[in-house]
Design a protein around this motif. Structure first.
Motif, PDB file in Angstrom:
ATOM      1  N   TRP A 262     -31.933   4.858   8.013  1.00  0.00           N
ATOM      2  CA  TRP A 262     -32.607   5.469   9.171  1.00  0.00           C
ATOM      3  C   TRP A 262     -32.960   4.408  10.204  1.00  0.00           C
ATOM      4  CZ3 TRP A 262     -37.935   4.834  10.507  1.00  0.00           C
ATOM      5  CH2 TRP A 262     -38.335   5.627  11.586  1.00  0.00           C
ATOM      6  N   LEU A 263     -33.449   3.270   9.745  1.00  0.00           N
ATOM      7  CA  LEU A 263     -33.753   2.179  10.679  1.00  0.00           C
ATOM      8  C   LEU A 263     -32.472   1.665  11.337  1.00  0.00           C
ATOM      9  CD1 LEU A 263     -36.408   0.134   8.651  1.00  0.00           C
ATOM     10  CD2 LEU A 263     -36.790   1.454  10.746  1.00  0.00           C
ATOM     11  N   PHE A 264     -31.385   1.556  10.560  1.00  0.00           N
ATOM     12  CA  PHE A 264     -30.145   1.036  11.136  1.00  0.00           C
ATOM     13  C   PHE A 264     -29.578   1.974  12.188  1.00  0.00           C
ATOM     14  CE2 PHE A 264     -25.458   0.916  11.001  1.00  0.00           C
ATOM     15  CZ  PHE A 264     -25.265  -0.357  11.514  1.00  0.00           C
ATOM     16  N   GLU A 265     -29.611   3.254  11.950  1.00  0.00           N
ATOM     17  CA  GLU A 265     -29.018   4.209  12.879  1.00  0.00           C
ATOM     18  C   GLU A 265     -29.850   4.390  14.152  1.00  0.00           C
ATOM     19  OE1 GLU A 265     -26.145   5.403  12.768  1.00  0.00           O
ATOM     20  OE2 GLU A 265     -25.483   5.282  10.680  1.00  0.00           O
ATOM     21  N   TYR A 266     -31.150   4.290  14.056  1.00  0.00           N
ATOM     22  CA  TYR A 266     -31.983   4.647  15.201  1.00  0.00           C
ATOM     23  C   TYR A 266     -32.916   3.535  15.671  1.00  0.00           C
ATOM     24  CZ  TYR A 266     -30.339   9.246  13.887  1.00  0.00           C
ATOM     25  OH  TYR A 266     -29.533  10.316  13.573  1.00  0.00           O
ATOM     26  N   HIS A 267     -33.131   2.507  14.860  1.00  0.00           N
ATOM     27  CA  HIS A 267     -34.007   1.400  15.258  1.00  0.00           C
ATOM     28  C   HIS A 267     -33.446   0.093  14.690  1.00  0.00           C
ATOM     29  CE1 HIS A 267     -36.963   4.461  16.469  1.00  0.00           C
ATOM     30  NE2 HIS A 267     -36.737   5.033  15.289  1.00  0.00           N
ATOM     31  N   ARG A 268     -32.167  -0.139  14.873  1.00  0.00           N
ATOM     32  CA  ARG A 268     -31.534  -1.275  14.221  1.00  0.00           C
ATOM     33  C   ARG A 268     -32.059  -2.613  14.715  1.00  0.00           C
ATOM     34  NH1 ARG A 268     -25.234  -0.934  15.198  1.00  0.00           N
ATOM     35  NH2 ARG A 268     -25.705   1.191  14.518  1.00  0.00           N
ATOM     36  N   GLN A 269     -32.652  -2.655  15.906  1.00  0.00           N
ATOM     37  CA  GLN A 269     -33.187  -3.921  16.409  1.00  0.00           C
ATOM     38  C   GLN A 269     -34.355  -4.422  15.556  1.00  0.00           C
ATOM     39  OE1 GLN A 269     -33.590  -0.996  17.852  1.00  0.00           O
ATOM     40  NE2 GLN A 269     -35.797  -0.720  18.194  1.00  0.00           N
ATOM     41  N   THR A 270     -34.930  -3.550  14.746  1.00  0.00           N
ATOM     42  CA  THR A 270     -36.041  -3.963  13.893  1.00  0.00           C
ATOM     43  C   THR A 270     -35.566  -4.641  12.614  1.00  0.00           C
ATOM     44  OG1 THR A 270     -36.098  -1.817  12.761  1.00  0.00           O
ATOM     45  CG2 THR A 270     -37.442  -2.048  14.743  1.00  0.00           C
ATOM     46  N   LEU A 271     -34.267  -4.551  12.320  1.00  0.00           N
ATOM     47  CA  LEU A 271     -33.745  -5.143  11.092  1.00  0.00           C
ATOM     48  C   LEU A 271     -33.365  -6.602  11.318  1.00  0.00           C
ATOM     49  CD1 LEU A 271     -31.492  -2.220   9.812  1.00  0.00           C
ATOM     50  CD2 LEU A 271     -33.802  -2.829   9.062  1.00  0.00           C
ATOM     51  N   GLN A 272     -33.322  -7.338  10.240  1.00  0.00           N
ATOM     52  CA  GLN A 272     -32.961  -8.747  10.299  1.00  0.00           C
ATOM     53  C   GLN A 272     -31.485  -8.890  10.698  1.00  0.00           C
ATOM     54  OE1 GLN A 272     -31.129 -10.908   8.172  1.00  0.00           O
ATOM     55  NE2 GLN A 272     -32.031 -12.861   8.827  1.00  0.00           N
ATOM     56  N   PRO A 273     -31.106  -9.906  11.523  1.00  0.00           N
ATOM     57  CA  PRO A 273     -29.751 -10.004  12.070  1.00  0.00           C
ATOM     58  C   PRO A 273     -28.640  -9.973  11.020  1.00  0.00           C
ATOM     59  CG  PRO A 273     -31.193 -11.509  13.235  1.00  0.00           C
ATOM     60  CD  PRO A 273     -32.002 -10.934  12.115  1.00  0.00           C
ATOM     61  N   SER A 274     -28.805 -10.695   9.907  1.00  0.00           N
ATOM     62  CA  SER A 274     -27.729 -10.697   8.906  1.00  0.00           C
ATOM     63  C   SER A 274     -27.554  -9.314   8.284  1.00  0.00           C
ATOM     64  CB  SER A 274     -28.018 -11.733   7.816  1.00  0.00           C
ATOM     65  OG  SER A 274     -29.171 -11.388   7.085  1.00  0.00           O
ATOM     66  N   LEU A 275     -28.657  -8.572   8.114  1.00  0.00           N
ATOM     67  CA  LEU A 275     -28.550  -7.212   7.600  1.00  0.00           C
ATOM     68  C   LEU A 275     -27.871  -6.301   8.627  1.00  0.00           C
ATOM     69  CD1 LEU A 275     -29.140  -5.156   5.399  1.00  0.00           C
ATOM     70  CD2 LEU A 275     -31.419  -4.836   6.399  1.00  0.00           C
ATOM     71  N   GLN A 276     -28.167  -6.489   9.894  1.00  0.00           N
ATOM     72  CA  GLN A 276     -27.475  -5.735  10.942  1.00  0.00           C
ATOM     73  C   GLN A 276     -25.974  -5.991  10.897  1.00  0.00           C
ATOM     74  OE1 GLN A 276     -29.071  -5.805  14.961  1.00  0.00           O
ATOM     75  NE2 GLN A 276     -31.079  -6.443  14.192  1.00  0.00           N
ATOM     76  N   SER A 277     -25.583  -7.270  10.746  1.00  0.00           N
ATOM     77  CA  SER A 277     -24.158  -7.608  10.689  1.00  0.00           C
ATOM     78  C   SER A 277     -23.480  -6.942   9.500  1.00  0.00           C
ATOM     79  CB  SER A 277     -23.984  -9.126  10.616  1.00  0.00           C
ATOM     80  OG  SER A 277     -24.519  -9.755  11.756  1.00  0.00           O
ATOM     81  N   SER A 278     -24.129  -6.978   8.356  1.00  0.00           N
ATOM     82  CA  SER A 278     -23.541  -6.362   7.163  1.00  0.00           C
ATOM     83  C   SER A 278     -23.370  -4.857   7.343  1.00  0.00           C
ATOM     84  CB  SER A 278     -24.429  -6.640   5.942  1.00  0.00           C
ATOM     85  OG  SER A 278     -24.552  -8.024   5.714  1.00  0.00           O
TER      86      SER A 278
END
Length: 305
Positions: A262-278
């Motif tokens: 849910w965070l990745f789809e709608y608030h991905r800027q809140t996730l850590q960069p390496s997790l976003q890349s994965s």
């Protein structure tokens, strides 16, 4: 068994190839062979042959080329072999070995001193922190850099080295700081209490991991997840939370994955960069393809295509 060569008298030869023993009248410290002036000189071609064998033998007249030649070399060749090492070189090597052994004995004696144990534990902690940090970070940085980062090979290798150095240095600093503060508190109060550990780790975390950078962020999040699990188990052990009748792990897994997607789809800027890349690789890039090459073989088409 005897051997007689041109220009040299026959003499006994041991089966093992060892040189003949000194004469019966020879005392300690006397030469194995008579002076050069008293020796019978070999023919020039024979002496040259022995010299060539000596040059090929790393161990002087006891080396394999000498043994393969058969028998024991004449006194002239033995003298050349002894002169090649030289008394100065032999004494220097012996002196260096003695100094090294003495240094090792002194270091081992120091490590057994109980009064230096706290300080030595700080040094060993620094060493272990540096080694463990490098062993943990280097493989991770290698995989993540070559999978998700662009740039030249030199830039990638530099990034891997920098990440490994930062992780190794920070962990070494933290471990040595923590152990030093623990030893200081125990010395001041005369005993060790649970608060010492919490206080020393707080100070070390503030000083070493207080900077908000990718390496420290990953370490803190790694610890946070394990802290939450540990506190949950501790709450059950202490009776603050009743023992669950069923394994709660499936529910925890469902909530964790539901929240992170849910965070990745709608608030991905809140996730850590390496997790976003994965997650971009897994969930966004799998929506795009043009032909079989970037459907099965590659993730994305190259610019040439």
């Amino acid at each position: 068994m005897t051997r007689a060569g041109p220009g040299r008298p026959a003499g006994p030869i041991a089966a093992s190839g060892a040189p003949p023993p000194p004469s019966a009248g020879g005392g300690a410290g006397r030469s194995r062979h008579p002076p050069l002036a008293a020796r019978q000189t070999l023919p020039t071609h024979e002496l040259l042959r022995w010299r060539r064998l000596l040059a090929k033998s790393a161990d002087g007249w006891q080396g394999e080329p000498m043994r393969a030649a058969g028998g024991v070399p004449p006194p002239e060749v033995c003298a050349l072999s002894a002169a090649r090492a030289g008394p100065g070189r032999r004494s220097a090597m012996a002196g260096g070995g003695d100094a090294l052994r003495a240094l090792l004995r002194a270091a081992n004696a120091l490590l057994q001193q109980h009064r230096y144990r706290a300080a030595l534990a700080v040094l060993k902690g620094f060493r272990n922190g540096a080694v463990y940090g490098a062993k943990i970070r280097a493989p991770h940085a290698l995989v993540m850099t070559f999978l998700f980062k662009s740039g030249s090979l030199r830039e990638k290798l530099k990034s891997i080295a920098q990440a490994t150095y930062t992780h190794s240095r920070n962990l070494a600093y933290f471990v040595s700081t923590y152990k030093g503060l623990m030893a200081l508190q125990s010395r001041l109060q005369g005993k060790k209490i649970p608060f010492h550990s919490f206080f020393a780790a707080c100070i070390g975390g503030w000083l070493v991991f207080g900077e908000n950078n990718p390496i420290n962020s990953q370490i803190i999040m790694y610890l946070l997840s394990r802290i939450l699990f540990g506190l949950s188990r501790l709450a059950v052990e202490k009776g603050y939370v009743p023992q669950p009748k069923q394994d709660p792990f499936p529910l925890v897994a469902a909530l964790i994955w539901g929240t992170v997607l849910w965070l990745f789809e709608y608030h991905r800027q809140t996730l850590q960069p390496s997790l976003q890349s994965s997650m971009t690789y897994l969930y966004d890039d799998s929506n795009v393809w043009h032909d079989i090459s970037d459907f099965l073989i590659y993730n994305k088409r190259t610019d040439s295509k």
